[in-house]
Design a protein around this motif. Sequence first.
Motif, PDB file in Angstrom:
ATOM      1  N   SER A  60       0.831  -1.209   0.000  1.00  0.00           N
ATOM      2  CA  SER A  60       0.000   0.000   0.000  1.00  0.00           C
ATOM      3  C   SER A  60       0.864   1.257   0.000  1.00  0.00           C
ATOM      4  O   SER A  60       0.514   2.260  -0.626  1.00  0.00           O
ATOM      5  N   GLU A  61       2.009   1.231   0.672  1.00  0.00           N
ATOM      6  CA  GLU A  61       2.893   2.395   0.690  1.00  0.00           C
ATOM      7  C   GLU A  61       3.506   2.627  -0.691  1.00  0.00           C
ATOM      8  O   GLU A  61       3.640   3.765  -1.136  1.00  0.00           O
ATOM      9  N   ILE A  62       3.854   1.553  -1.363  1.00  0.00           N
ATOM     10  CA  ILE A  62       4.436   1.684  -2.700  1.00  0.00           C
ATOM     11  C   ILE A  62       3.396   2.226  -3.670  1.00  0.00           C
ATOM     12  O   ILE A  62       3.674   3.132  -4.462  1.00  0.00           O
ATOM     13  N   GLU A  63       2.187   1.691  -3.610  1.00  0.00           N
ATOM     14  CA  GLU A  63       1.122   2.162  -4.489  1.00  0.00           C
ATOM     15  C   GLU A  63       0.802   3.626  -4.224  1.00  0.00           C
ATOM     16  O   GLU A  63       0.606   4.406  -5.153  1.00  0.00           O
ATOM     17  N   GLN A  64       0.783   3.999  -2.962  1.00  0.00           N
ATOM     18  CA  GLN A  64       0.498   5.395  -2.599  1.00  0.00           C
ATOM     19  C   GLN A  64       1.597   6.317  -3.123  1.00  0.00           C
ATOM     20  O   GLN A  64       1.333   7.412  -3.605  1.00  0.00           O
ATOM     21  N   TYR A  65       2.830   5.865  -3.087  1.00  0.00           N
ATOM     22  CA  TYR A  65       3.934   6.668  -3.602  1.00  0.00           C
ATOM     23  C   TYR A  65       3.773   6.913  -5.096  1.00  0.00           C
ATOM     24  O   TYR A  65       3.935   8.030  -5.580  1.00  0.00           O
ATOM     25  N   PHE A  66       3.455   5.854  -5.854  1.00  0.00           N
ATOM     26  CA  PHE A  66       3.289   6.004  -7.294  1.00  0.00           C
ATOM     27  C   PHE A  66       2.061   6.842  -7.642  1.00  0.00           C
ATOM     28  O   PHE A  66       2.043   7.532  -8.648  1.00  0.00           O
ATOM     29  N   GLU A  67       1.019   6.786  -6.827  1.00  0.00           N
ATOM     30  CA  GLU A  67      -0.184   7.559  -7.109  1.00  0.00           C
ATOM     31  C   GLU A  67       0.040   9.053  -6.906  1.00  0.00           C
ATOM     32  O   GLU A  67      -0.433   9.869  -7.686  1.00  0.00           O
ATOM     33  N   PHE A  68       0.770   9.429  -5.849  1.00  0.00           N
ATOM     34  CA  PHE A  68       0.919  10.840  -5.513  1.00  0.00           C
ATOM     35  C   PHE A  68       2.179  11.478  -6.083  1.00  0.00           C
ATOM     36  O   PHE A  68       2.346  12.688  -6.013  1.00  0.00           O
ATOM     37  N   ASN A  69       3.071  10.696  -6.653  1.00  0.00           N
ATOM     38  CA  ASN A  69       4.293  11.254  -7.241  1.00  0.00           C
ATOM     39  C   ASN A  69       4.287  10.955  -8.737  1.00  0.00           C
ATOM     40  O   ASN A  69       4.258   9.792  -9.148  1.00  0.00           O
ATOM     41  N   ASP A  70       4.340  11.984  -9.520  1.00  0.00           N
ATOM     42  CA  ASP A  70       4.335  11.826 -10.963  1.00  0.00           C
ATOM     43  C   ASP A  70       5.762  11.548 -11.417  1.00  0.00           C
ATOM     44  O   ASP A  70       6.615  12.436 -11.424  1.00  0.00           O
ATOM     45  N   LEU A  71       6.037  10.309 -11.805  1.00  0.00           N
ATOM     46  CA  LEU A  71       7.393   9.923 -12.190  1.00  0.00           C
ATOM     47  C   LEU A  71       7.630  10.058 -13.689  1.00  0.00           C
ATOM     48  O   LEU A  71       8.744   9.917 -14.154  1.00  0.00           O
TER      49      LEU A  71
END
Length: 172
Positions: free
Chosen positions: A110-121
């Motif tokens: 869930s932390e990894i998914e949240q990181y990808f959702e809120f950070n535009d890479l």
Amino acid sequence: MNRINKNNSFKVPEGYFDSLSANIMDKISKEEASMSPNEGFKVPEGYFDDLNTKILQKLENSSVETKVIPLKSYKKHFYAVASVAAVLLLFIVIQFNSDKTLSYSDLANSEIEQYFEFNDLELSSYDLAEILPINDMDLNDILENRLDNDNIIDYLDTHIEDFEELNLHNDD
């Protein structure tokens, strides 16, 4: 403040403050005359003439050391500072003694998914394909619904006319 109550019952007669100081001085002069000379304390004659020499003689003769009592005790402050320092030292020692190194497996999904959702890479699908290891992945890891062999065969039966077009090679 601008409004003054005109019904105020306290009034000062006209010219009262003009003669006030003279009235006070008259009363003081009458009171001084009314005091008798026998009232109060009397000092013996010549008392202040040799007072300094008597005090100095008493100070020279007395060699008693007096105890000095401090008004503020610094022990309380010392104990408070020592306890704060001990807590900080304990905290630092605990932090440096933790040998646990964090790895990628320690992160929750869930932390990894949240990181990808809120950070535009700004990664494209080709960039992600290069990063992700394909050898270890299964098709069911990517898809939300698991595919069963029966479902695949049913799909192929309904949508493909000729199985030979698929170029399937059975290595079994």
